[in-house]
Write a protein that holds these residues in place. Sequence first.
Motif, PDB file in Angstrom:
ATOM      1  N   VAL A  22      11.298  16.750   1.604  1.00  0.00           N
ATOM      2  CA  VAL A  22       9.832  16.778   1.525  1.00  0.00           C
ATOM      3  C   VAL A  22       9.385  16.474   0.095  1.00  0.00           C
ATOM      4  CG1 VAL A  22       7.764  18.086   2.108  1.00  0.00           C
ATOM      5  CG2 VAL A  22       9.889  18.571   3.300  1.00  0.00           C
ATOM      6  N   LEU A  23      10.095  17.039  -0.877  1.00  0.00           N
ATOM      7  CA  LEU A  23       9.757  16.776  -2.280  1.00  0.00           C
ATOM      8  C   LEU A  23       9.880  15.296  -2.622  1.00  0.00           C
ATOM      9  CD1 LEU A  23      11.316  19.732  -4.320  1.00  0.00           C
ATOM     10  CD2 LEU A  23       8.919  19.025  -4.305  1.00  0.00           C
ATOM     11  N   LEU A  24      10.927  14.660  -2.128  1.00  0.00           N
ATOM     12  CA  LEU A  24      11.109  13.231  -2.398  1.00  0.00           C
ATOM     13  C   LEU A  24       9.981  12.409  -1.793  1.00  0.00           C
ATOM     14  CD1 LEU A  24      14.961  12.752  -1.964  1.00  0.00           C
ATOM     15  CD2 LEU A  24      13.623  12.425  -4.052  1.00  0.00           C
ATOM     16  N   LEU A  25       9.576  12.732  -0.581  1.00  0.00           N
ATOM     17  CA  LEU A  25       8.450  12.018   0.039  1.00  0.00           C
ATOM     18  C   LEU A  25       7.169  12.236  -0.761  1.00  0.00           C
ATOM     19  CD1 LEU A  25       9.135  12.775   3.821  1.00  0.00           C
ATOM     20  CD2 LEU A  25       9.333  10.551   2.694  1.00  0.00           C
ATOM     21  N   PHE A  31     -10.192   8.138   2.083  1.00  0.00           N
ATOM     22  CA  PHE A  31      -9.304   9.047   1.358  1.00  0.00           C
ATOM     23  C   PHE A  31      -8.991   8.525  -0.049  1.00  0.00           C
ATOM     24  CE2 PHE A  31      -7.865  10.353   5.758  1.00  0.00           C
ATOM     25  CZ  PHE A  31      -8.514  11.571   5.720  1.00  0.00           C
ATOM     26  N   ARG A  32      -8.827   7.218  -0.151  1.00  0.00           N
ATOM     27  CA  ARG A  32      -8.544   6.640  -1.463  1.00  0.00           C
ATOM     28  C   ARG A  32      -9.737   6.816  -2.411  1.00  0.00           C
ATOM     29  NH1 ARG A  32      -4.780   6.027  -5.165  1.00  0.00           N
ATOM     30  NH2 ARG A  32      -5.337   4.372  -6.636  1.00  0.00           N
ATOM     31  N   ARG A  74       0.828  -1.216   0.000  1.00  0.00           N
ATOM     32  CA  ARG A  74       0.000   0.000   0.000  1.00  0.00           C
ATOM     33  C   ARG A  74       0.857   1.259   0.000  1.00  0.00           C
ATOM     34  NH1 ARG A  74      -2.815  -2.864   4.411  1.00  0.00           N
ATOM     35  NH2 ARG A  74      -4.493  -4.094   3.492  1.00  0.00           N
ATOM     36  N   ILE A  75       1.946   1.247   0.770  1.00  0.00           N
ATOM     37  CA  ILE A  75       2.826   2.416   0.827  1.00  0.00           C
ATOM     38  C   ILE A  75       3.424   2.719  -0.541  1.00  0.00           C
ATOM     39  CG2 ILE A  75       5.023   3.263   1.754  1.00  0.00           C
ATOM     40  CD1 ILE A  75       4.338   1.864   4.361  1.00  0.00           C
ATOM     41  N   PHE A  76       3.796   1.658  -1.267  1.00  0.00           N
ATOM     42  CA  PHE A  76       4.461   1.842  -2.558  1.00  0.00           C
ATOM     43  C   PHE A  76       3.487   1.863  -3.733  1.00  0.00           C
ATOM     44  CE2 PHE A  76       7.996   0.054  -0.033  1.00  0.00           C
ATOM     45  CZ  PHE A  76       8.910   1.081  -0.225  1.00  0.00           C
ATOM     46  N   TYR A  77       2.182   1.801  -3.447  1.00  0.00           N
ATOM     47  CA  TYR A  77       1.203   1.778  -4.528  1.00  0.00           C
ATOM     48  C   TYR A  77       1.283   3.087  -5.321  1.00  0.00           C
ATOM     49  CZ  TYR A  77      -3.154   1.056  -7.024  1.00  0.00           C
ATOM     50  OH  TYR A  77      -4.099   0.880  -8.016  1.00  0.00           O
ATOM     51  N   SER A  78       1.321   3.002  -6.630  1.00  0.00           N
ATOM     52  CA  SER A  78       1.422   4.122  -7.575  1.00  0.00           C
ATOM     53  C   SER A  78       2.713   4.915  -7.411  1.00  0.00           C
ATOM     54  CB  SER A  78       0.209   5.077  -7.440  1.00  0.00           C
ATOM     55  OG  SER A  78       0.289   5.842  -6.258  1.00  0.00           O
ATOM     56  N   SER A 138       0.880   7.890  -2.319  1.00  0.00           N
ATOM     57  CA  SER A 138      -0.305   7.307  -1.695  1.00  0.00           C
ATOM     58  C   SER A 138      -0.371   7.608  -0.196  1.00  0.00           C
ATOM     59  CB  SER A 138      -0.327   5.782  -1.906  1.00  0.00           C
ATOM     60  OG  SER A 138       0.743   5.165  -1.219  1.00  0.00           O
ATOM     61  N   GLU A 139       0.749   8.064   0.393  1.00  0.00           N
ATOM     62  CA  GLU A 139       0.800   8.407   1.808  1.00  0.00           C
ATOM     63  C   GLU A 139       0.810   9.914   2.029  1.00  0.00           C
ATOM     64  OE1 GLU A 139       1.040   6.047   4.566  1.00  0.00           O
ATOM     65  OE2 GLU A 139       0.212   4.893   2.912  1.00  0.00           O
TER      66      GLU A 139
END
Length: 420
Positions: free
Chosen positions: A153-156, A383-384, A8-12, A162-163
Motif C-alpha cells: 500500500v505504501l508503494l502505491l 479532483f485534480r 496521467r497515471i505516472f504524472y508527478s 496521482s491515482e
Amino acid sequence: MPQADVARIFYSSPLSRPRNAIFAITVLATLLVASLYSLFRNYFSALSPADVQVFFSSQIAVLLMTLLPLAILWFLDRREPESRWLYLIAVLWGAVIATAIALPINAFIFQAVGDFVALHPDIKAILGEGAGNMLALPIAGPIVEEIAKGLGVLLLFWLFRSEFDNVRDGFIYGALIGIGFNLLETPLYITNGFHSTGDMPLYFQIADRFALFGFAGHALYTGLFGMGLGLARQTTRRWLRYAAPIGGWLLGFSGHFLNNALGVLIALSVYLTTGKPLADIPETAAATPAVVEPFLSQWVQHSAMRLVGFFPFFLIVGVMLWQSGIWERNVIREQLADEQEPVITPDEYEAVKGDRLFRTRRIAGCDRRTSTTIVKAQDELAFRKWRLKQHGQDVDTDPLVASWRNELLRLRGAKMPAPC
C-alpha cells in the motif's frame, strides 16, 4: 492502455523518469520471481501429488469467491475508477510477494514460540497441547503479515500519487492487497488441513475467510491502513497527515490481533473457570460426525460472529466510506461549477448536483461506455483541481488539468457543444 492514460497515471510519480521506471520494474520483477521461488522451495516442493490436487481444486473455488469482493470494490470505485493495471499490481503484491515474505518469517516465529513453550511446561499446563500455535498466531500474523501487505500500500501511495486521492482510494488499494493475500492463503490452509488430517476443510475455510463477502479478514485489516493513507492524502491538517497512516495501521493490526488471539483468550477463560487446560475438557460427542454442515449455514454463522466481534472496525470503515462519498460529491460539484462546454453542459451539471450515495450519473444521449468515460474525465478533472488549489497552485497552467479538458473535447468530437 492509451499513451495518454499511462502519462496521467505516472504524472508527478518518481516513475515518470525512465531511469526510475526501469529500476522499479527490475526490482518488482526480481521480487516477483524471488517470491515465486521462495513459495515453491518453502512450501510447494514438500507437497504430495494429492496435496497439489487439493491445492489447485481449492484455488479454483477461492478464485470464484474472490470475484464478489472485487465487484464490490469496483462499485465503490465507480466515480473515479482506478487503472485495472493497479488493481492487478495490488492483488499480485498480496497474493505472491506479501505471502512469500510472510511465510518463512511466520514459520520461524512458530518454531521459536514452540521451542519456548517446550522449555516452559507450565504454559502448556494452562493453554493445553496447542499452546505453541495459540501464542504464535497473535505474534506472527498481525505483525509480519500487516507489515508485508502494508509495504504494498505504501508503494502505491508513493509511486502512483496521482491515482491515490482520498480515503476511498486508500481503502480500495488496501482491500485489494488483502484480497490478494487471502487468494493464496486460503488454499494453503485448506491444503495444510488435508495434509494433517486427510480431510479437506473447504467449506469451513472459505466460509470463514469470505465471511461478510470477503471483508471480515485481510481486506479489512489492510483496508484500514489504506484508509489512513488516503486520509493523509485528503486532509489539509498537517498533524493528521502523519497521524492518520499510523492510526490506520494500528487499527488493522488490532483487528488482526483480536482475530488471532481468540484461541488464547478462550483457553485462558476455560482455565480460569475450570482449572483445567482446554484440551482436558470433555467434548460432547457429535451425533453424526461425518455429516458436513452446508456451506451457506457456515457462511452465515461466520459472518454473524465477525459482524459482532469486529463491529467497531466495520463502523469505522462504514462511516469513513460514507463521509468519503460526501466529500467526493462535494469536490466534483464545487470544482466543476466554473467549467463550461465542452467540459460540462448545464444539464450535466444539474445531474452532478443530483448525484446520490448509491446512484451514478449518466450522460444523456451517449452509449454506456462513452458516458462512463466522460463522467470519469470530469471527475478526475475535479479532483485534480481540488488538489492544486489545496497546494496553492495555478489550475490553468497545470498539464494534467489541460489533459483532462482536452480529453473531454476529444470525447465530444472536436468542438461540438452537444452532450456527445
